[in-house]
Design a protein around this motif. Sequence first.
Motif, PDB file in Angstrom:
ATOM      1  N   ASN A   1      41.881  46.446  19.426  1.00 17.22           N
ATOM      2  CA  ASN A   1      43.277  46.756  19.796  1.00 17.22           C
ATOM      3  C   ASN A   1      43.427  47.847  20.852  1.00 17.22           C
ATOM      4  O   ASN A   1      44.539  48.188  21.228  1.00 17.22           O
ATOM      5  N   LYS A   2      42.304  48.425  21.301  1.00 13.22           N
ATOM      6  CA  LYS A   2      42.426  49.435  22.367  1.00 13.22           C
ATOM      7  C   LYS A   2      42.268  48.763  23.729  1.00 13.22           C
ATOM      8  O   LYS A   2      41.625  47.710  23.858  1.00 13.22           O
ATOM      9  N   ILE A   3      42.843  49.401  24.740  1.00 14.26           N
ATOM     10  CA  ILE A   3      42.795  48.839  26.090  1.00 14.26           C
ATOM     11  C   ILE A   3      41.768  49.595  26.939  1.00 14.26           C
ATOM     12  O   ILE A   3      41.696  50.827  26.873  1.00 14.26           O
ATOM     13  N   TYR A   4      40.951  48.826  27.687  1.00 11.82           N
ATOM     14  CA  TYR A   4      39.894  49.426  28.514  1.00 11.82           C
ATOM     15  C   TYR A   4      39.954  48.860  29.938  1.00 11.82           C
ATOM     16  O   TYR A   4      40.386  47.725  30.141  1.00 11.82           O
ATOM     17  N   SER A   5      39.472  49.650  30.874  1.00 13.58           N
ATOM     18  CA  SER A   5      39.255  49.128  32.229  1.00 13.58           C
ATOM     19  C   SER A   5      37.885  48.464  32.236  1.00 13.58           C
ATOM     20  O   SER A   5      36.961  48.950  31.579  1.00 13.58           O
ATOM     21  N   LEU A   6      37.768  47.370  32.991  1.00 13.27           N
ATOM     22  CA  LEU A   6      36.496  46.648  32.961  1.00 13.27           C
ATOM     23  C   LEU A   6      36.239  45.992  34.306  1.00 13.27           C
ATOM     24  O   LEU A   6      37.133  45.384  34.898  1.00 13.27           O
ATOM     25  N   GLN A   7      34.996  46.130  34.763  1.00  8.87           N
ATOM     26  CA  GLN A   7      34.561  45.438  35.979  1.00  8.87           C
ATOM     27  C   GLN A   7      33.844  44.163  35.541  1.00  8.87           C
ATOM     28  O   GLN A   7      32.931  44.220  34.728  1.00  8.87           O
ATOM     29  N   ILE A   8      34.292  43.005  36.074  1.00  7.50           N
ATOM     30  CA  ILE A   8      33.663  41.739  35.666  1.00  7.50           C
ATOM     31  C   ILE A   8      32.543  41.405  36.645  1.00  7.50           C
ATOM     32  O   ILE A   8      32.745  41.428  37.856  1.00  7.50           O
ATOM     33  N   HIS A   9      31.360  41.080  36.090  1.00  6.72           N
ATOM     34  CA  HIS A   9      30.247  40.792  37.003  1.00  6.72           C
ATOM     35  C   HIS A   9      29.592  39.437  36.749  1.00  6.72           C
ATOM     36  O   HIS A   9      28.733  39.003  37.501  1.00  6.72           O
ATOM     37  N   GLY A  10      29.974  38.774  35.658  1.00  5.16           N
ATOM     38  CA  GLY A  10      29.317  37.477  35.383  1.00  5.16           C
ATOM     39  C   GLY A  10      30.301  36.484  34.804  1.00  5.16           C
ATOM     40  O   GLY A  10      31.441  36.821  34.467  1.00  5.16           O
ATOM     41  N   LEU A  11      29.838  35.228  34.710  1.00  4.94           N
ATOM     42  CA  LEU A  11      30.679  34.151  34.190  1.00  4.94           C
ATOM     43  C   LEU A  11      29.912  33.502  33.033  1.00  4.94           C
ATOM     44  O   LEU A  11      28.781  33.072  33.208  1.00  4.94           O
ATOM     45  N   GLY A  12      30.532  33.469  31.860  1.00  7.68           N
ATOM     46  CA  GLY A  12      29.869  32.883  30.687  1.00  7.68           C
ATOM     47  C   GLY A  12      29.894  31.370  30.753  1.00  7.68           C
ATOM     48  O   GLY A  12      30.576  30.792  31.588  1.00  7.68           O
ATOM     49  N   HIS A  13      29.189  30.712  29.825  1.00 12.08           N
ATOM     50  CA  HIS A  13      29.087  29.256  29.955  1.00 12.08           C
ATOM     51  C   HIS A  13      30.386  28.548  29.573  1.00 12.08           C
ATOM     52  O   HIS A  13      30.529  27.361  29.777  1.00 12.08           O
ATOM     53  N   ARG A  14      31.356  29.272  29.018  1.00  8.40           N
ATOM     54  CA  ARG A  14      32.672  28.655  28.801  1.00  8.40           C
ATOM     55  C   ARG A  14      33.678  29.101  29.864  1.00  8.40           C
ATOM     56  O   ARG A  14      34.868  28.894  29.733  1.00  8.40           O
ATOM     57  N   GLY A  15      33.192  29.791  30.876  1.00  7.60           N
ATOM     58  CA  GLY A  15      34.082  30.204  31.960  1.00  7.60           C
ATOM     59  C   GLY A  15      34.708  31.571  31.732  1.00  7.60           C
ATOM     60  O   GLY A  15      35.570  32.002  32.486  1.00  7.60           O
ATOM     61  N   GLU A  16      34.269  32.284  30.689  1.00 10.01           N
ATOM     62  CA  GLU A  16      34.822  33.614  30.448  1.00 10.01           C
ATOM     63  C   GLU A  16      34.189  34.607  31.413  1.00 10.01           C
ATOM     64  O   GLU A  16      33.012  34.489  31.740  1.00 10.01           O
ATOM     65  N   GLY A  17      34.984  35.622  31.829  1.00 11.75           N
ATOM     66  CA  GLY A  17      34.410  36.692  32.631  1.00 11.75           C
ATOM     67  C   GLY A  17      33.594  37.595  31.714  1.00 11.75           C
ATOM     68  O   GLY A  17      33.937  37.801  30.550  1.00 11.75           O
TER      69      GLY A  17
END
Length: 457
Positions: free
Chosen positions: A10-26
């Motif tokens: 439930n907490k909010i974080y800043s995040l840098q996305i660097h990869g793509l999972g096999h279901r298309g998730e960052g």
Amino acid sequence: MKKNIPVQKNKIYSLQIHGLGHRGEGIGKIDGFTIFVEGAIPGDEIKTKIIKVKNNYAIGRLEKVIAPSTDRISPPCPIAEKCGGCQIQQIDYQKQLEYKTQLVKDNIERIGKIKDIIIHPTIGMKDPWNYRNKAQFPIGEEGGVVLGFYASKSHKIISTDQCLIQHPINDKIIKIVKEFINGFGISIYNEEQYEGLLRHVVTKVGFTTGEIMVVLVINGESLLHSEKLVNRLKESIPNISSVYLNINKKRGNVILGKDNRLLYGKEYIVDYIGDIRFEISPLSFFQINPVQTKVLYEKALEYANLEGNEIVYDAYCGIGTISLFLAKKAKKVIGVEIVEQAIEDAKRNAKINNIENVEFYAGKAEEIIPKLYRQGDQADVIVVDPPRKGCDEKLLDIIIQMKPQRMVYVSCNPSTLARDLNYLEKGGFKAVEVQPVDMFPHTMHVECVTLMSRVEK
Ligand code: SAH
């Protein structure tokens, strides 16, 4: 010992996305801890709210894109984010293809531990829209009638007027069916209470012939006023060839029942892949993207490199599509498939195309192929096209014993492909090259054709 987990639910974080999972998730990391976020793509800087924390990873919801990736585009479909059909419409198409190639490379290197292999760039579609020839629309009630597609990982129906990856005729069909339901007060199936009548509309289109089939799936024996619907469909869609009722009174997720009643037109529609004719009925399987299927099978045929005197096995042959493609260039093709109905279709497909040098057997490939081999049916080339879990080890063992000169491995799952290539390399084959083909643009699926050569005598 429990690891220190750097994020809290439930907490909010800043995040840098660097990869793509096999279901298309960052995929991004916070202090080395992996976070999956649906809808985020590599290069995005986002705010995410953590919704699930596990021992080794967490799942976050995309709250806001702070700085978008240069690969990010605005998805052309207005419901792309909610609908479970497409996962990566927000990625530029050329980039989608690059990610798919990279996914294949990563699997071949990490799981397959294979290095000296050529991995070609993924072959994409010139026009990656309207490519599907079959649509299955669930129908439900939420305020009014909703007809559309399921949301991601759920049975909530997202109402759809237009689907950009389906054949455009579906937009018209959806509109007519909705008007019919509302106009005649047709009862709608409720999948929690197992009550109500109309469950799904399934449509099939022959891309090369333009023929169209509409199947109305009902939890009952008849659909009152169905003749009115047939007339409406005939008036508005001149190519309508076939309208069916399909009876499905069973609970559960299987869309079609076994019983079909023809309301109008022909029993089947026709389509071609290359010059091979297929007759498609409500229950028969047919490849979803016929344009790319041809690309894929032509590649398989090229890798099989047939001169005309070879005996070829096609394991996991389905309705025999690859077998029939190969038969034109081989002495004999032997197709094996576990689903009996598919084998019946395969035999029929051979017959309607006047192809006589094919034999089809129903049963497990890992059981039938060893038997045939023991009876003396050697193999010059073996083609496999297994389901997502890959080949049974028993089949790989017999292939290793049979020592064909070449193998062509068609795969819909790069990780099991990589595992099986590794096994086959230990058994005296060499994986030479892989050609990924994009059969399902805007989803994370990628299909591969791999050529393997026998190196040990
Ligand atoms: N080559 C086919 C499709 C392959 S899809 C085509 O071009 O149409 C994978 C197929 O493997 C499915 O038809 C599935 O029914 C079949 N299958 C699954 N397990 C099997 C097994 N153990 N032996 C043979 N076929 C199997």
